[in-house]
Enzyme design. Structure first.
Site, PDB file in Angstrom:
ATOM      1  N   ASP A 196       0.976  -1.230  -0.265  1.00  0.00           N
ATOM      2  CA  ASP A 196      -0.129   0.136  -0.110  1.00  0.00           C
ATOM      3  C   ASP A 196       0.783   1.091   0.002  1.00  0.00           C
ATOM      4  O   ASP A 196       1.825   1.378   0.891  1.00  0.00           O
ATOM      5  CB  ASP A 196      -0.931  -0.028   1.456  1.00  0.00           C
ATOM      6  N   ASN A 224      -0.363   6.435 -10.082  1.00  0.00           N
ATOM      7  CA  ASN A 224      -1.751   6.154 -10.577  1.00  0.00           C
ATOM      8  C   ASN A 224      -2.505   5.564  -9.412  1.00  0.00           C
ATOM      9  O   ASN A 224      -3.642   5.864  -9.585  1.00  0.00           O
ATOM     10  CB  ASN A 224      -1.250   5.202 -11.558  1.00  0.00           C
ATOM     11  N   SER A 240      -4.921  12.356 -12.753  1.00  0.00           N
ATOM     12  CA  SER A 240      -5.894  13.192 -12.314  1.00  0.00           C
ATOM     13  C   SER A 240      -7.320  12.646 -12.656  1.00  0.00           C
ATOM     14  O   SER A 240      -7.565  11.487 -13.089  1.00  0.00           O
ATOM     15  CB  SER A 240      -5.552  14.682 -12.817  1.00  0.00           C
ATOM     16  N   SER A 241      -8.324  13.794 -12.646  1.00  0.00           N
ATOM     17  CA  SER A 241      -9.564  13.158 -13.067  1.00  0.00           C
ATOM     18  C   SER A 241     -10.605  14.527 -13.472  1.00  0.00           C
ATOM     19  O   SER A 241      -9.967  15.600 -13.245  1.00  0.00           O
ATOM     20  CB  SER A 241     -10.243  12.452 -11.895  1.00  0.00           C
ATOM     21  N   TYR A 288     -12.955  12.526  -3.517  1.00  0.00           N
ATOM     22  CA  TYR A 288     -12.031  12.042  -4.656  1.00  0.00           C
ATOM     23  C   TYR A 288     -11.675  13.309  -5.265  1.00  0.00           C
ATOM     24  O   TYR A 288     -10.541  13.565  -5.712  1.00  0.00           O
ATOM     25  CB  TYR A 288     -12.885  10.854  -5.608  1.00  0.00           C
ATOM     26  N   LYS A 315      -7.921  14.975  -6.215  1.00  0.00           N
ATOM     27  CA  LYS A 315      -7.194  15.269  -7.227  1.00  0.00           C
ATOM     28  C   LYS A 315      -6.863  16.584  -7.659  1.00  0.00           C
ATOM     29  O   LYS A 315      -5.996  17.077  -8.493  1.00  0.00           O
ATOM     30  CB  LYS A 315      -8.209  14.635  -8.460  1.00  0.00           C
ATOM     31  N   THR A 366     -12.906   0.271 -15.846  1.00  0.00           N
ATOM     32  CA  THR A 366     -12.209  -0.078 -15.082  1.00  0.00           C
ATOM     33  C   THR A 366     -12.935  -0.598 -13.619  1.00  0.00           C
ATOM     34  O   THR A 366     -13.992  -0.211 -13.640  1.00  0.00           O
ATOM     35  CB  THR A 366     -10.914   0.719 -14.458  1.00  0.00           C
TER      36      THR A 366
END
Lengths: 358, 248
Positions: free
Chosen positions: B68, B94, B147-148, B161, B165, B196
């Site tokens: 982890d 990632n 990122s997102s 989340y 990011k 995913t």
């Protein structure tokens, strides 16, 4: 966005133009004497390419692609035996996106296994696997960057309608300066140095962009899901060109893109709304419903019904108008493809396809 | 499976976190195909072992270290592996924590869950950069932080989340300023919606088969890892966008 749903020009499918199978100068016609169909808002006019300077006005601007064609067709060996490798785009000196084929007229698939060793014109390489959304293309990595070793072994890419090999100079234009296109950016092919001089004398300016073309593989235009596969292509719109376009428009001049590659480069550089100096890779797909913003005219060739080029033309002038022009061209025996005749489309300023912004 | 690379590397070296499946695995496969010595990590030891085994069929230069990234001891192990190589050409942060599935509004997100999200998505990437900066600087390496679009959009239920990011994006830009003079490039990449395990966890029970598989981003990685550092320095990319721009 791996692909976009294409606007299919069904009405064009029955139009069969005559294909130019050899360069005009090898058919006894000087480069600048190919025919030029001029399509304005309402009418089609039959001209010859060398009339172009007189169709333009002082203060108009031509934007040309200075990418030069590189030899992209190589003999290759792999587990299926001998095949052809068409370089599509060099991502890095040692990494190509490429199309394995059986011959000019016979596409793949060539059954290559991911990881297998290849010989490309004697240079050792490895096939890494297929492109994720365009299976006819795959990644090829050379053990060492091949640089000049390969160039001497290659020929220009050609398809079945060109039945012999022509020297590389037949695939260059007077503007070709930066090697990188796998297929000739052909719209500027008829220009001659004398014409360039005449344009200069008349006060028509010329600005430059770079867009290195990938393979078009005419017979395999569609993605597996019916979408248009988008192949990323390197491009650059320099600040001098942005300034030239802005000046031209500010003074009421007209901007004419020489080739669909120029439209794609300009639209990519203006994706944020205003045109600005930009470099990178683009796979922008220009089609009706996505109006072109930075040009008043487009000089191009005659394109297949299934090609993405034709959809791009439909973003410049209304589809019905384009269809009428194509019917005229077919009736009058204009020649199709990269060695064929030329087509100048004027986008009417009040056309809904145009959005001039401020 | 190799659990130790046998000698220091003369070729390029990459470390990918969250490398056992999905996007991380696509990136790992691509870099491996391009001749990088790979150090892979992920929490799931079995999946990681399988990924390492499959990569090992194509290259001998791959090692998997399960663990982890929020665990300092595990990060020490990763740093040791990098020190052993003597260089780090690419660090791909990632590995990501989505938070509890189904996602919930911020007012219902426990601070414990939020803290875990920040630990994985924000602090662990910073810690890895801190631990490996000398090896990155030595070879003018590059850092890729995943990122997102949730980092910029404020989607309901994506607050934890997305905040992590968004902060990571700022970390990327700051590191670009700080490490740029030392030759290290830092970019942030929004891979777009992908089919995913993590995306499925965000939409439990929903059909996500309309999302493309993570391999759809391969042309972007082929492009990104072909660019010189100064051309990409400090940029934020969307891998599925029509245009990828470089610095002029």
């Amino acid at each position: 966005m791996s692909g976009v749903t294409p606007v299919v020009f069904e009405e064009f499918r029955d139009l069969r133009g005559v294909v130019a199978r050899a360069p005009p100068e090898d058919r006894g016609i000087p480069r600048d004497r190919v025919r030029l169909l001029v399509s304005d808002r309402t009418q089609d006019h039959h001209r010859v390419f060398c009339d172009l300077p007189r169709l333009l006005r002082p203060g108009d601007l031509l934007v040309v692609n200075i990418s030069a064609t590189v030899p992209g067709r190589f003999p290759a060996q792999g587990s299926p035996g001998s095949f052809l490798l068409h370089r599509s785009t060099a991502f890095a000196p040692d990494l190509w996106l490429a199309e394995p084929r059986w011959s000019a007229s016979r596409p793949g698939p060539v059954p290559l296994a991911a990881g297998e060793a290849l010989s490309v014109a004697g240079v050792p390489a490895r096939y890494l696997g297929a492109h994720p959304t365009i299976p006819r293309l795959g990644w090829v990595r050379f053990d060492e960057p091949p640089d000049g070793r390969l160039a001497a072994q290659g020929e220009p890419i050609r398809y079945g309608y060109v039945d012999r090999s022509w020297p590389l100079d037949r695939y260059q234009t007077i503007f070709s300066r930066i090697p990188g296109s796998s297929e000739m950016p052909s719209a500027a092919r008829p220009f001659t140095p004398a014409m360039r001089e005449e344009l200069r004398r008349r006060g028509v300016r010329i600005a430059e962009i770079v867009l290195h073309t990938a393979v078009s593989s005419l017979e395999l235009a569609d993605g597996s899901d019916g979408s248009v596969p988008l192949v990323p292509e390197p491009f650059e719109v320099p600040s001098a060109t942005v300034a030239a376009i802005e000046e031209t428009r500010a003074r009421g001049g007209r901007v004419v893109a020489v080739g669909t590659t120029v439209v794609r480069a300009l639209e990519s550089a203006g994706a944020a709304g205003n045109l600005r100096a930009t470099a990178g890779f683009t796979r922008l797909y220009v089609q009706p419903g996505r109006p072109v913003r930075f040009l008043d005219g487009l000089l191009t060739g005659f394109h297949e019904a299934s090609s993405t080029h034709l959809a791009l033309l439909g973003a410049v002038i209304p589809k019905d108008r384009l269809l009428r022009a194509y019917r005229t061209a077919v009736r009058a025996g204009y020649l199709w493809h990269e060695f064929g005749d030329s087509h100048l489309l004027w986008s009417p300023r009040d056309s809904p396809a145009m959005n001039y912004g401020s | 499976m190799n659990d130790r690379l046998t000698s220091p590397s003369s070729g390029p070296v990459a470390l990918v976190t969250g490398a056992s499946r999905g996007l991380g695995r696509v990136i790992a496969e691509h870099l491996s195909d391009r001749g990088y010595s790979m150090i892979l990590t992920a929490r799931g030891a079995e999946d990681l072992a399988q990924t390492v085994e499959e990569l090992a069929r194509r290259t001998s230069k791959v090692v998997g270290l399960p663990g982890d990234v929020t665990d300092p001891t595990h990060r020490d192990r990763l740093a040791d592996a990098v020190h052993h190589q003597g260089r780090l050409d690419v660090l791909v942060n990632n590995a990501s924590e989505l938070g509890p599935s189904p996602l919930r509004p911020l007012r219902e997100l426990s601070l414990e869950d939020f803290r875990r999200i920040l630990e994985v998505n924000l602090l662990a990437p910073v810690a890895l950069v801190q631990a490996m900066a000398p090896e990155l600087v030595r070879v003018c390496g590059r850092i890729v932080n995943i990122s997102s679009d949730a980092a910029v959009q404020g989607y309901p239920h994506w607050g934890g989340y997305g905040a992590s990011k968004a902060a990571l994006d700022l970390v990327s830009r700051t590191l670009a300023s700080e490490l740029g003079p030392e030759g290290v490039a830092v970019v942030s990449v929004d891979p777009g919606d992908l089919r995913t395990t993590m995306h499925q966890a965000a939409f439990p029970g929903e059909d996500i088969s309309d999302r493309p598989p993570p391999a759809v981003t391969l042309p972007f990685w082929a492009w990104l890892f072909s660019q010189p550092n100064e051309r990409i320095q400090g940029r934020r990319y969307r891998a599925q966008e029509a245009t990828w721009e470089v610095n002029l």
